[in-house]
Design an enzyme around this catalytic site. Structure first.
Site, PDB file in Angstrom:
ATOM      1  N   ASP A  67       0.808  -1.221   0.000  1.00 47.73           N
ATOM      2  CA  ASP A  67       0.000   0.000   0.000  1.00 47.73           C
ATOM      3  C   ASP A  67       0.840   1.270   0.000  1.00 47.73           C
ATOM      4  O   ASP A  67       2.065   1.221   0.186  1.00 47.73           O
ATOM      5  CB  ASP A  67      -0.963  -0.006   1.208  1.00 47.73           C
ATOM      6  N   ASN A 136      -7.307  -2.611  14.487  1.00 48.78           N
ATOM      7  CA  ASN A 136      -8.730  -2.832  14.177  1.00 48.78           C
ATOM      8  C   ASN A 136      -8.941  -4.033  13.250  1.00 48.78           C
ATOM      9  O   ASN A 136     -10.018  -4.203  12.698  1.00 48.78           O
ATOM     10  CB  ASN A 136      -9.353  -1.565  13.563  1.00 48.78           C
ATOM     11  N   HIS A 138      -7.305  -4.579  10.405  1.00 55.04           N
ATOM     12  CA  HIS A 138      -7.106  -4.346   8.975  1.00 55.04           C
ATOM     13  C   HIS A 138      -5.876  -5.065   8.438  1.00 55.04           C
ATOM     14  O   HIS A 138      -4.939  -5.360   9.168  1.00 55.04           O
ATOM     15  CB  HIS A 138      -7.115  -2.853   8.618  1.00 55.04           C
ATOM     16  N   GLU A 143      -9.629  -1.672   5.395  1.00 57.01           N
ATOM     17  CA  GLU A 143     -10.234  -1.370   6.688  1.00 57.01           C
ATOM     18  C   GLU A 143     -11.467  -2.254   6.931  1.00 57.01           C
ATOM     19  O   GLU A 143     -11.988  -2.856   5.981  1.00 57.01           O
ATOM     20  CB  GLU A 143     -10.655   0.106   6.709  1.00 57.01           C
TER      21      GLU A 143
HETATM   22  C1  GLP Z   1      -0.479   0.294   8.739  1.00 58.10           C
HETATM   23  C2  GLP Z   1      -0.245  -0.507   7.424  1.00 58.10           C
HETATM   24  C3  GLP Z   1      -0.448  -1.982   7.628  1.00 58.10           C
HETATM   25  C4  GLP Z   1       0.191  -2.401   8.936  1.00 58.10           C
HETATM   26  C5  GLP Z   1      -0.553  -1.780  10.084  1.00 58.10           C
HETATM   27  C6  GLP Z   1       0.075  -2.044  11.442  1.00 58.10           C
HETATM   28  O1  GLP Z   1      -1.481   1.223   8.701  1.00 58.10           O
HETATM   29  N1  GLP Z   1      -0.969  -0.060   6.300  1.00 58.10           N
HETATM   30  O2  GLP Z   1       0.079  -2.697   6.527  1.00 58.10           O
HETATM   31  O3  GLP Z   1       0.126  -3.795   9.082  1.00 58.10           O
HETATM   32  O4  GLP Z   1      -0.839  -0.433   9.887  1.00 58.10           O
HETATM   33  O5  GLP Z   1       1.193  -1.234  11.676  1.00 58.10           O
HETATM   34  P1  GLP Z   1       2.192  -1.468  12.874  1.00 58.10           P
HETATM   35  O6  GLP Z   1       3.026  -2.643  12.494  1.00 58.10           O
HETATM   36  O7  GLP Z   1       3.005  -0.203  12.932  1.00 58.10           O
HETATM   37  O8  GLP Z   1       1.388  -1.706  14.076  1.00 58.10           O
END
Ligand code: GLP
Length: 262
Positions: A67, A136, A138, A143
Site C-alpha cells: 500500500d 482494528n 485491517h 479497513e
Molecule cells: C499500517 C499498514 C499496515 C500495517 C498496520 C500495522 O497502517 N498499512 O500494513 O500492518 O498499519 O502497523 P504497525 O506494524 O506499525 O502496528
C-alpha cells in the site's frame, strides 16, 4: 493456518526472517510481497544481517508493496516508498527496477491500480506476502468492512487507523485520508502468507483474526481461508487466543503430522 508463538519481538523477527530466507534460497527469483508499519522492521533488519553476513542474495527478487498513502510523493518522509527505501531497499542488493510500491501521486488512480495488478500477474504472482495487522483487524489498508474479494484500489482510512498512524506524522490531521491498497482478494492470491504481530495492542485483533468468525469487519480473519498462511506472534499479541499453539514451525508440523505417519 499455522500459528507460532514466540517469547518476544526479537524472536518473531528472527523466525520470520528464517522463513523468508528459506523460501529465497529455494527460489532465487522469489516474488516477495512486502508490508510497512513498525512490526516488520525487525524482520527487515534480520534480512539485512543475513544479506551482509551470510550473503543472502536479493539480486533476482521482485517485490510488491501492499500500500501507499494517496498524495505523498516517493521522497516524502512518511511515504511507504521512503520507508521501504530506508529500512530495506537501500540496505540489500535488490534491483530498483524490480521493486514496486503503489504510486501515491498517480493522476488516474483507477488506471494505476489496474496496472499494479497487471504487474503482479506479469511476474507470475506473489510467492510470499509479508503482512502486519492493524489494531482494528485491517490488512494492508483494507479497513473493516472491506470486501473480502477486493482488488487493488483506493480506500478511505478510518479515524482509528489515522489516530494509530498519527505518531509518525505529528498530528492526526497530517495523516492522509486515503490510501491505495492491494485488495483482500489480491493478498489471498499470494501462494503463502506470513503475518507478524507484536504487543498487547494487537491481542484483540489477533484473537478475532485467528479464532473469530470470518467477516469483512475483521479483514485479517480471511487469512483462515488461506491454504498456506503462517502467523508469528509474541506472547502479548497471543494473550487473548484460547487455542493451543506451538512455539516453532518444526513443533507445529510434528503435531500435525506425527513422525512415521505421513
Ligand atoms: C499500517 C499498514 C499496515 C500495517 C498496520 C500495522 O497502517 N498499512 O500494513 O500492518 O498499519 O502497523 P504497525 O506494524 O506499525 O502496528
Amino acid at each position: 493456518m499455522l500459528v507460532v508463538i514466540k517469547d518476544d519481538y526479537a524472536a518473531i523477527s528472527a523466525e520470520a526472517a528464517r522463513l523468508v530466507a528459506n523460501r529465497l534460497r529455494k527460489k532465487p527469483d522469489l516474488v516477495l510481497g512486502l508490508a510497512t508499519g513498525s512490526t516488520p522492521l525487525g524482520l527487515y533488519d534480520e534480512l539485512v544481517r543475513l544479506h551482509r553476513e551470510e550473503g543472502l542474495d536479493f539480486s533476482k527478487v521482485t517485490t510488491f508493496n501492499l500500500d501507499e498513502y494517496v498524495g505523498l510523493s516517493p521522497d516524502h518522509p512518511q511515504s511507504y516508498h521512503h520507508f521501504m527505501q530506508v529500512h530495506l531497499f537501500s540496505r540489500i542488493n535488490l534491483q530498483p527496477r524490480f521493486t514496486h510500491v503503489p504510486d501515491g501521486l498517480a493522476l488516474d488512480i483507477e488506471d494505476h491500480c489496474a496496472w499494479y495488478e497487471a504487474q503482479i500477474r506479469r511476474y507470475g504472482g506473489i510467492d510470499l506476502q509479508v503482512l502486519g495487522i492493524g489494531a482494528n483487524g485491517h490488512l494492508a489498508f483494507n479497513e473493516p468492512g472491506s470486501s473480502l474479494g477486493s482488488r487493488t484500489r483506493v480506500k478511505t482510512l478510518t479515524q482509528k487507523t489515522r489516530e494509530d498512524n498519527a505518531r509518525f506524522f505529528g498530528t492526526v490531521d497530517d495523516v492522509p485520508r486515503y490510501a491505495i491498497t492491494m485488495g483482500i482478494g489480491t493478498i489471498m492470491e499470494a501462494r503463502e502468507l506470513l503475518l507478524v504481530a507484536t504487543g498487547e495492542v494487537k491481542a484483540d485483533a489477533i484473537a478475532a483474526a485467528v479464532e473469530g468468525p470470518i467477516t469483512a469487519m475483521v479483514p485479517a480473519s480471511i487469512v483462515q481461508m488461506h491454504p498456506r498462511a503462517f502467523l508469528i506472534v509474541d506472547r502479548a499479541a497471543a494473550s487473548r487466543l484460547r487455542g493451543e499453539y506451538s512455539s516453532s514451525f518444526e513443533e507445529a508440523v510434528m503435531v500435525r503430522r506425527p513422525l512415521g505417519r505421513e
